[in-house]
Design an enzyme around this catalytic site. Sequence first.
Site, mmCIF file in Angstrom:
data_model
loop_
_atom_site.group_PDB
_atom_site.id
_atom_site.type_symbol
_atom_site.label_atom_id
_atom_site.label_comp_id
_atom_site.label_asym_id
_atom_site.label_seq_id
_atom_site.Cartn_x
_atom_site.Cartn_y
_atom_site.Cartn_z
ATOM 1 N N SER A 7 -7.193 1.540 -6.467
ATOM 2 C CA SER A 7 -7.281 0.288 -5.709
ATOM 3 C C SER A 7 -5.933 -0.439 -5.702
ATOM 4 O O SER A 7 -4.958 0.006 -6.322
ATOM 5 C CB SER A 7 -8.371 -0.600 -6.302
ATOM 6 O OG SER A 7 -8.072 -0.929 -7.646
ATOM 7 N N TYR A 8 -5.903 -1.570 -5.031
ATOM 8 C CA TYR A 8 -4.666 -2.341 -4.831
ATOM 9 C C TYR A 8 -4.007 -2.665 -6.176
ATOM 10 O O TYR A 8 -4.655 -3.213 -7.070
ATOM 11 C CB TYR A 8 -5.004 -3.625 -4.083
ATOM 12 C CG TYR A 8 -3.805 -4.459 -3.711
ATOM 13 C CD1 TYR A 8 -2.934 -4.040 -2.712
ATOM 14 C CD2 TYR A 8 -3.552 -5.664 -4.363
ATOM 15 C CE1 TYR A 8 -1.829 -4.809 -2.363
ATOM 16 C CE2 TYR A 8 -2.451 -6.448 -4.013
ATOM 17 C CZ TYR A 8 -1.588 -6.010 -3.019
ATOM 18 O OH TYR A 8 -0.504 -6.770 -2.676
#
Length: 255
Positions: A144-145
């Site tokens: 994820s980010y």
Amino acid sequence: LEQQHLGNKVTFPIGRVKTPTLALVVRRERELQNFVPVEYYVLQIQYGHEKGAFWATWKPKDTQQGLDPDGHMLDQTILNDLRNRLMQSPEGTVSLVEKKKKKEGQRLPFSLSSLQIMAGKLYNYTPQEVLDIAQKLYEKKYTSYPRSDCEYLPVNQLSDGKAILSNLVNMGHKELAAWAKDSNPTIKSRAWNDSKVTAHHAIIPTSVLPKSLTTEEKNIYELIALRYLIQFMPPEKWNKVEYTIGIADEEFKGS
């Protein structure tokens, strides 16, 4: 408040909050700059008991000579005399035993800063290197980010756990695979908390199975994956025993 220093104009904000806070920082910095290492001595004994041998450390009385303000023994001669006195003592007595059950919840998933700290300790990566590697993993849709300061996860992503854990079983890492098989997707750790999720949630693996990772990407991915996997393990539990032993009118403590 402005100060002209070596041709540079510097602005210092002041106020009833900032000024005392800055004073704390300055005071601590001066303590660090003026720190002088001091050599001190510790006396330990190995106590033989019918249930096994264990170590204990001497705890001097407040009236003991040779101690610095922090309670450290600076005089080796005093310890040598105590050691000789103990050697003449026939035996000691266990005067206190305290048993406690301990429990610690699962460690939270990584934010960027906590990931940088861990990768720096394990692999000596710089913070920028960790960010660059995490960014590549994100661009490949494996994690994820990465630019997140949050260590919590939204509850609606709890259902993704089965697919992500399945990836960890099949990605070719022997230990991760074994741990993922032993995990329980129905466990809901404290990390799943909508109220503590900020603009971005913690850094976790996605449901995309990673392939063709560089050594650096593999290292960072496995750190992220392991911290995610921990969320589906039971809390850590252990028993702690603390004891005090009296010998020759002195106390020794251990755990």
